[in-house]
Scaffold this motif. Sequence first.
Motif, PDB file in Angstrom:
ATOM      1  N   ILE A 159      -0.681   0.305 -10.359  1.00  0.00           N
ATOM      2  CA  ILE A 159      -1.721   0.897  -9.513  1.00  0.00           C
ATOM      3  C   ILE A 159      -2.943  -0.020  -9.374  1.00  0.00           C
ATOM      4  O   ILE A 159      -3.310  -0.391  -8.249  1.00  0.00           O
ATOM      5  CB  ILE A 159      -2.118   2.296 -10.026  1.00  0.00           C
ATOM      6  N   PRO A 160      -3.599  -0.415 -10.476  1.00  0.00           N
ATOM      7  CA  PRO A 160      -4.743  -1.320 -10.290  1.00  0.00           C
ATOM      8  C   PRO A 160      -4.327  -2.703  -9.814  1.00  0.00           C
ATOM      9  O   PRO A 160      -5.079  -3.370  -9.088  1.00  0.00           O
ATOM     10  CB  PRO A 160      -5.370  -1.379 -11.691  1.00  0.00           C
ATOM     11  N   THR A 183      -3.644  -2.441  -6.091  1.00  0.00           N
ATOM     12  CA  THR A 183      -4.941  -2.174  -5.457  1.00  0.00           C
ATOM     13  C   THR A 183      -5.769  -3.447  -5.352  1.00  0.00           C
ATOM     14  O   THR A 183      -6.329  -3.759  -4.289  1.00  0.00           O
ATOM     15  CB  THR A 183      -5.727  -1.114  -6.251  1.00  0.00           C
ATOM     16  N   VAL A 239       0.841  -1.198   0.000  1.00  0.00           N
ATOM     17  CA  VAL A 239       0.000   0.000   0.000  1.00  0.00           C
ATOM     18  C   VAL A 239       0.880   1.253   0.000  1.00  0.00           C
ATOM     19  O   VAL A 239       0.597   2.242  -0.685  1.00  0.00           O
ATOM     20  CB  VAL A 239      -0.943   0.006   1.216  1.00  0.00           C
ATOM     21  N   LEU A 259      -6.732  -5.307  -1.829  1.00  0.00           N
ATOM     22  CA  LEU A 259      -8.121  -5.545  -1.429  1.00  0.00           C
ATOM     23  C   LEU A 259      -8.369  -7.019  -1.163  1.00  0.00           C
ATOM     24  O   LEU A 259      -9.044  -7.401  -0.196  1.00  0.00           O
ATOM     25  CB  LEU A 259      -9.076  -5.041  -2.512  1.00  0.00           C
ATOM     26  N   LEU A 288       2.155   1.776  -3.396  1.00  0.00           N
ATOM     27  CA  LEU A 288       1.037   2.217  -4.236  1.00  0.00           C
ATOM     28  C   LEU A 288       0.846   3.728  -4.111  1.00  0.00           C
ATOM     29  O   LEU A 288       0.693   4.432  -5.121  1.00  0.00           O
ATOM     30  CB  LEU A 288      -0.242   1.491  -3.815  1.00  0.00           C
TER      31      LEU A 288
END
Length: 267
Positions: A194-195, A198, A49, A202, A52
Motif C-alpha cells: 500500500i505505501p 502509493t 493504482v 505519486l 492498490l
Amino acid sequence: MPLFQLILIALIQGITEFLPISSSGHLILLPALTGLQDQGQAIDVAVHVGTLLAVILYFWRDVKTGLAGLPRALCGHMDTPGTRLAMGLIVATVPTVVFGIFLHLTGLSDMLRSITVIGWAMLVFGLVLYVADQRGRTEKTLENWGLRDALIMGLWQMIALIPGTSRSGITITGARQLGYSREEGARIAMLMSIPTITASGLFLGTEVALDANTALMRDMGIAAALAMLSALAALTLMMRLLRSVSFTPYVIYRVILGLVLLSIAYS
C-alpha cells in the motif's frame, strides 16, 4: 490505445501483482514478446493504482487499524497494534523509496528493463522463494511484526525494483525466512504494497499528469478499474489457496518462464 490491449494489460497487472511472479516483468514482456505498442508509463501507473485499491478493499480491517494508529505513530508512540502496524509500514517502505529514486535518477531503471534481467530474476528469486518457503518456520503473525522485521522485509522489498523479481514474492520470501506462516507472510506483504505503490504512483504520476490528455485519462480510468477487479479476484484466490497449497506451483512457473526468457535472450 485499443480496448483489447487495455484489458490485456489490466488482467496481467491485476493477476500478477499479488502472485509471486512479478507484475512489472510481465508488463515489460508484453510488448517485447508480442510486438504490441508499449503501453507507456501512464497506463503502468493506472493499473498499479487499480491494484492498490484492490488490496485496500481486501484488507480494509487492517488498513483501518493502521490509519487509526498513524497519528500516534508519527509522534513516536508504539503502544497499540495500530501504531505498531503504521510505523512498521513506514519503516518497511523507506528502503524501496530511496533505492527507487536512485535507480530513476541514474537511469538504471531503464537499463534493467530487458528480457535477460527479467529471465535471471525470475529464475534466481524463484529458487530463493522455494528455499525460504520450505525451510521457513510458522510461529509468527502480524501481531509479532516489529520494527526489526519491518526493516528486514523492507530491504527484501527493495530488491523488487529489479524487473522480474516480484514485490510480493520477495517480501513473502523475507517473511518466510523470518518465521511467518504463508498466510501471515502474504498478508504482511500485501499491506506493505500500500505505501509502496502509493509512493511510486505519486512519484511517477506527477510526471504523467503533465502530459495527460482526455484520451489518455480515459484509457487510464478503464485500465485502473479492470486492474482492480482482476486483482481482487487473484488476491482472494491466492489467500484461500495458501491454506492448503505451498508456493511451489508459482516457483515452477517462474523457473520455466525464466529458462525460456534466457534461451530467447542468449539465442
